[in-house]
Write an enzyme that holds these catalytic residues in place. Structure first.
Site, mmCIF file in Angstrom:
data_model
loop_
_atom_site.group_PDB
_atom_site.id
_atom_site.type_symbol
_atom_site.label_atom_id
_atom_site.label_comp_id
_atom_site.label_asym_id
_atom_site.label_seq_id
_atom_site.Cartn_x
_atom_site.Cartn_y
_atom_site.Cartn_z
ATOM 1 N N ASN A 241 0.841 -1.191 0.000
ATOM 2 C CA ASN A 241 0.000 0.000 0.000
ATOM 3 C C ASN A 241 0.878 1.244 0.000
ATOM 4 O O ASN A 241 1.591 1.498 0.963
ATOM 5 C CB ASN A 241 -0.894 -0.042 1.249
ATOM 6 N N CYS A 242 0.814 1.990 -1.085
ATOM 7 C CA CYS A 242 1.710 3.144 -1.229
ATOM 8 C C CYS A 242 1.001 4.470 -1.013
ATOM 9 O O CYS A 242 1.610 5.516 -1.123
ATOM 10 C CB CYS A 242 2.324 3.159 -2.615
ATOM 11 N N VAL A 243 -0.289 4.460 -0.805
ATOM 12 C CA VAL A 243 -0.985 5.738 -0.677
ATOM 13 C C VAL A 243 -1.531 5.932 0.733
ATOM 14 O O VAL A 243 -1.620 4.989 1.497
ATOM 15 C CB VAL A 243 -2.133 5.869 -1.693
#
Lengths: 426, 125
Positions: A241-243
């Site tokens: 999960n990058c956001v």
């Protein structure tokens, strides 16, 4: 089930000729790491950096943060399904390089987030201003699609963290923490008078840049299920999960899940910690219905008196949180929710996108809309031109003098919904 | 299923595979069209606030509803109303221009994320 965590307190992190851990100092040979990362044909190049607490350094945009660990006894290896084959973990002994973190940065998409400042105002809000950080700036080959780039960056960090963790295999730990839990039957017999408490851990699972993996499986394709608490300490859950920098759970936080840690510490004293239920946060409404039904069913099957529910992210996960709360309360299990708020810059707006009267015990990680002013720092590792584009930044966020005016949500783990953050009302 | 979208990439991928209702307009216009479809009895299939990309950041939105229209679902009506409220809350914060003055390379990324999020929902169903 018993897991010993052997903590090796890292006092310094340096580049050196030989990768090793000696007298609490981690030395890293750059070639070792580059060779490992460049095994992946989709990666063009990598730059390595070290950032230490107190230095005038800004790191951005941060993708994932991982704590290096190694399994020295017991079944399996760390990050099962990734750097070790799929095999049950969570028992035996694991060594931890405490005080350092491996982090990845990269330009996956234009609107990215995750600022870690090692000093000044921003440092107050992120737990990773206190760690010795090993940073990998990974560039893809020309034309690589964003989802493949994300996968390459995620996998690279797990490989590097496993490699660095391995350096601690034969190092005598400074401290041993013992985490033990009982199976359902033993717990019931040993602590018949203590309240039966479970933990419902919600995992982000909406799609690209929003995914979480359990033993290598994409959580959005899994039904709600049960996992042993100590399995997380061996890297059973990995973040893709990058956001939502402020309220995502980096892999580091899954490895150090503070809710599990505290519940294990209280097990047999003030409560009977029955187990961990993991459930996803999908986009499809039927999935939300099914997953929350399953959370409630498992709470009921386990005969819980109470459940702690932690969320990941904001917006449509608020719906999962509220569905979980309402359905779990409906089967007679009291709930406490851990979330964060998007209550506007003045804190006056509705905090969540959904609500229910049963949500009457809620812990907040803080208001992500609060505006902060980050001073110019001497060195930037990464790319500040993205600051105007990230969640919580806006046109003009990056000031001509290099300082940044933005919302708290730009800071990695500032309002973490497992309570790993630094904000407190105390 | 009907995919209501203002994202040309979604239209391109699903045209001929799924029923597409293309909205010429912004994020809010997609919400309004979905609200109307819910009022007409279509069932909401995906959450209107998917993704952690906030409503005042991305100009693109894709939402799936059922083709079949029956009796209006009250929960769906409440959900879309709450989502519109959330949209207004973020819009009031100003900030991003929601598409205006946003460089093309960034719009491309917003379209791509919207496409992958809606794909991860509808491709399984």
């Amino acid at each position: 089930m018993k897991l010993e965590l052997g903590l090796i307190h890292v006092t310094d992190l340096q580049f050196g000729d030989v990768s090793k851990v000696e007298d609490h100092v981690v030395y890293i040979n750059q070639e070792d790491i580059k060779n490992l990362i460049l095994e992946d044909e989709t990666i063009e190049s990598v730059e390595l950096h070290i950032a230490k607490p107190g230095e005038s350094v800004r790191i951005t945009p941060v993708k994932d943060v991982v704590e290096p660990r190694v399994k020295v006894s017991g079944n399996g290896g760390v990050f099962p399904g990734w750097t070790h084959k799929v095999d049950r973990v969570g028992e035996g002994r694991t060594h931890v390089l405490k005080g350092m973190a491996c982090m990845t940065i990269g330009k996956i998409v234009g609107f990215q987030e995750g600022i870690i400042d090692m000093t000044g105002e921003g440092a107050k809000y992120t737990p990773f201003s206190q760690t010795l950080n090993f940073i990998m700036d990974i560039k893809p080959i020309e034309g690589l699609k964003q989802h493949d780039y994300e996968k390459a960056v995620r996998t690279a960090n797990l490989k590097v963290s496993t490699f660095i963790g391995e350096l601690a295999r034969n190092v005598e730990p400074d401290e041993i923490e013992v985490y033990e839990h009982d199976n359902v039957l033993e717990g019931m017999k040993k602590y018949p008078d203590l309240p039966r408490v479970g933990y419902v851990l919600m995992l982000q699972s909406q799609g690209l840049l929003h995914d979480t993996y359990v033993y290598g499986v994409d959580a959005k394709q899994s039904l709600t299920t049960i996992i042993g608490p100590t399995e997380l300490f061996d890297g059973a859950i990995v973040s893709g999960n990058c956001v939502s920098a402020c309220d995502k759970n980096p892999t580091y936080i899954h490895e150090n899940n503070p809710v599990i840690t505290e519940l294990l510490k209280e097990h047999g004293k003030t409560l009977n910690f029955v187990g961990v239920i993991i459930t996803n946060e999908n986009v499809y409404l039927a999935d939300k219905m099914r997953s929350s039904d399953w959370s409630a069913k498992l709470c009921e099957f386990l005969g819980l008196d109470g459940a702690v529910i932690s969320q990941e992210g904001f917006g449509n996960p608020d719906t999962d949180l509220i569905m979980n709360c309402r359905k779990i309360e409906a089967v007679g299990v009291k709930t406490v929710l851990i979330t964060d708020e998007y209550a506007g810059q003045d804190g006056a707006s509705q905090s969540l996108a959904d609500a229910t009267p049963e949500a009457d015990a809620v812990v907040t990680g803080g208001n992500a809309n609060v505006v902060i002013h980050l001073p110019k720092l001497d060195k930037v590792i990464g790319y500040t031109e993205y600051v105007d584009k990230i969640a919580g930044g806006w046109s003009g966020s990056l000031q001509p003098d290099g300082s940044i005016i933005a919302e708290l949500q730009v800071i990695t783990s500032a309002t973490n919904e497992q309570g790993f953050n630094k904000l407190s009302a105390r | 299923m009907i995919i209501v979208t203002n994202n040309p990439d979604v239209k391109e991928k699903y045209e001929g595979i799924r029923q597409i209702e293309f909205v010429e307009g912004g994020y809010k216009d997609v919400l309004i069209r979905v609200r109307d479809l819910i009022f007409e009895g279509h069932e909401l299939l995906t959450h209107p606030l998917m993704g952690s990309v906030k409503p005042n950041e991305t100009p693109y939105r894709s939402i799936a509803v059922s083709r079949h229209a029956g009796k209006m679902d009250n929960d769906n009506a409440i959900m879309i109303a709450e989502c519109m409220q959330t949209f207004e809350k973020f819009a009031a914060m100003g900030r991003r221009d929601r598409g205006r003055n946003t460089p093309e390379w960034l719009l491309e990324d917003f379209r791509y994320i919207d496409l992958t999020l809606i794909s991860s929902a509808v491709d399984y169903h």
